[in-house]
Design an enzyme around this catalytic site. Structure first.
Site, PDB file in Angstrom:
ATOM      1  N   SER A 139      -5.793  -0.996   1.287  1.00  0.00           N
ATOM      2  CA  SER A 139      -6.695  -0.034   1.893  1.00  0.00           C
ATOM      3  C   SER A 139      -8.170  -0.337   1.678  1.00  0.00           C
ATOM      4  O   SER A 139      -9.027   0.252   2.328  1.00  0.00           O
ATOM      5  CB  SER A 139      -6.394   1.357   1.323  1.00  0.00           C
ATOM      6  N   LYS A 185     -16.402   1.550  -2.690  1.00  0.00           N
ATOM      7  CA  LYS A 185     -15.329   2.093  -1.854  1.00  0.00           C
ATOM      8  C   LYS A 185     -15.497   3.604  -1.722  1.00  0.00           C
ATOM      9  O   LYS A 185     -15.769   4.296  -2.708  1.00  0.00           O
ATOM     10  CB  LYS A 185     -13.965   1.751  -2.457  1.00  0.00           C
ATOM     11  N   SER A 206      -3.802  -2.558  -2.820  1.00  0.00           N
ATOM     12  CA  SER A 206      -4.983  -2.307  -1.985  1.00  0.00           C
ATOM     13  C   SER A 206      -6.246  -3.055  -2.380  1.00  0.00           C
ATOM     14  O   SER A 206      -7.242  -2.994  -1.669  1.00  0.00           O
ATOM     15  CB  SER A 206      -5.293  -0.804  -1.950  1.00  0.00           C
TER      16      SER A 206
END
Length: 480
Positions: A149, A74, A173
């Site tokens: 997210s 990420k 998320s």
């Protein structure tokens, strides 16, 4: 090969069915052909170098189960010498000068980083539509959101672009995109994994985690990511067990709590049916189901968005156009530089949360908003403590619906409702998981597992036993 788990790839590498370089080239080819927009940066040259190092290590007989496994990182974890943008224009040109602790641990295990995944800007969002690099598509339906997210990470695993991916979970998320993309997602107890080198959104909530195909894979990765870090003041000095040891424990006598507040109006009927079918599967394995109550969880959304926005306002004040990050070219003086750099560099959702947080922290409103929200946070934590005196695990939905259409939700408050079942877990700092348990409207549905503090082993055991009895985690999107 993109359907294989960590365990299966390890066996293939060990048996010399393929090399790390060949495996990496295969994944890079899939990424280059993909239309998911799951990656912000593809580190192809670095990945091939790391793959060759892994091959050399395997040849010498010094390999671990994770040596040479390709993963997606990420883009909120600092990676030395590689762009780390947090999905924002503000950090579009930022090259991290150091590695996050998580990045360092993954490097030490000779894993292969394929690239940095797309995400909602500064991890603020539930759909991955808030990214400066455009929205990520759901591998099950390119017209749907992947969740956020950590949407790029979820899409990369579900779409066969990486074997596993890292994520962060501030309000859901990891669990929400894992649910919407039909994969396994684990958010550990707050403090279980170091936050050092993670670009901060809300420091008392942010927690690194893992997105994988199976619970067994999640246990393997957690083994190396977990642990105390002196560079992170919120890191816990809690002993790290071998998370793979208890995966095969029986679930006979397991007590499951179903919060009645999680099954009220607003939950899609098909999603609810899938959740209850999964619960019945656990009953067939010897588990006992009880209805429980988390009365203060109904206040989770306003409580979270007040506290998280306050922390966001503080954390993002460091991005001012002076030291690093985006700098406006139109500014006439220092004050104008601050204003124009932040106005141009931040997206609308980030600016909205900064304003909410700044307002809630301002003189005359601190007690009415921030202090009151912290008191409610304590009540939510106390609710969980009472329930865990009676049950071993809490189960319920991750999201009230399956993935919705890209661009279909314009109202911020409606978007915030997507996290209604996940936020209370972050407010309490508890571990949580999402595992695939079925489909509704041809889209994946995830079951949320919530454990007591430091009970990751139990959650992974519960998830693993379910995955031995079902094949929902083996389902693959048709276009992938």
């Amino acid at each position: 090969m993109h359907t294989k788990t960590i365990v299966e790839l390890y066996k293939g590498l060990k048996n010399k069915d393929f090399s790390c370089v060949e495996l990496t080239q295969y994944y890079l080819s899939r990424i280059n052909q993909s239309k998911l927009n799951a990656f912000i940066t593809v580190t192809d040259e670095l990945a091939l170098v790391q793959a060759q190092v892994a091959d050399d290590k395997i040849a010498l007989g010094n390999a671990s189960i994770l040596t040479g496994i390709p993963y997606a990182h990420k883009d909120i974890f600092c990676t030395k010498g590689v762009k780390t943008s947090a999905g924002s224009k503000m950090l579009d040109t930022f090259i991290a000068p150091y590695d996050a602790t998580v990045s360092q641990k993954l490097n030490q295990m000779n894993l292969v980083m394929l690239g940095k995944t797309n995400m909602d800007e500064f991890a603020m969002g539930s759909s991955n539509e808030n990214s400066f690099y455009n929205a990520v598509k759901n591998p099950w339906n390119y017209l749907k959101i992947p969740g956020g997210s950590s949407g790029g990470s979820a899409a990369s695993v579900a779409g066969g672009l990486s074997c596993f991916a890292t994520g962060t979970d501030t309000g859901g998320s990891i669990r929400q995109p894992a649910s919407l993309c039909g994969i396994t997602g684990l958010k550990p107890t707050y403090g279980r994994i170091s936050r050092y080198g993670i670009i901060a959104y809300a420091s008392s909530f942010d927690q690194a985690g893992i997105m994988t195909k199976t619970s067994q894979d999640a246990a393997i990765v957690l083994n190396i990511m977990a642990g105390f870090d002196e560079k992170d003041s919120t890191s816990a000095e809690q002993k790290v067990p071998d998370y793979t040891t208890n995966l095969n424990n029986s679930l006979q006598g397991l007590i499951i709590g179903l919060p009645k507040e999680f099954f009220l109006s607003g939950l899609d009927n098909e999603v609810a049916n899938n959740i209850m079918f999964a619960v019945k599967e656990f009953e067939s394995m010897g588990a006992i189901v009880k209805e429980v109550s988390l009365p203060n969880s109904v206040y989770a959304i306003p409580t979270y968005y007040i506290i998280a926005s306050c922390e966001c306002s503080s954390n993002l004040s460091r991005l001012d156009g002076v030291r690093y990050g985006y700098r406006s070219k139109e500014s006439k003086n220092l004050e104008d530089l601050y204003l124009s750099s932040r106005s141009e560099g931040f997206g609308e959702e980030v600016k909205r949360r900064i304003m909410i947080g700044t307002y809630a922290l301002s003189t005359g409103y601190y007690d009415a908003y921030y202090l009151k929200a912290q008191k409610v946070r304590r009540l939510i934590s106390n609710d969980f403590k009472k329930v865990f005196e009676k049950v071993d695990v809490i189960m319920g939905p991750v999201s009230p619906t399956t993935a919705f259409d890209l661009g279909s939700v314009k109202d911020p408050v409606s978007m915030y409702l997507a996290d209604i079942y996940t936020l209370s877990v972050n407010l309490a700092g508890l571990p949580g998981m999402s595992i695939p348990v079925g489909f509704a409207q041809d889209l994946p549905v995830g079951l949320q597992l919530i454990g007591n503090y430091w009970s990751e082993s139990k959650l992974l055991n519960i998830a693993h036993q379910f995955q031995l009895q079902t094949d929902w985690h083996l389902r693959i999107p048709q276009e992938c």
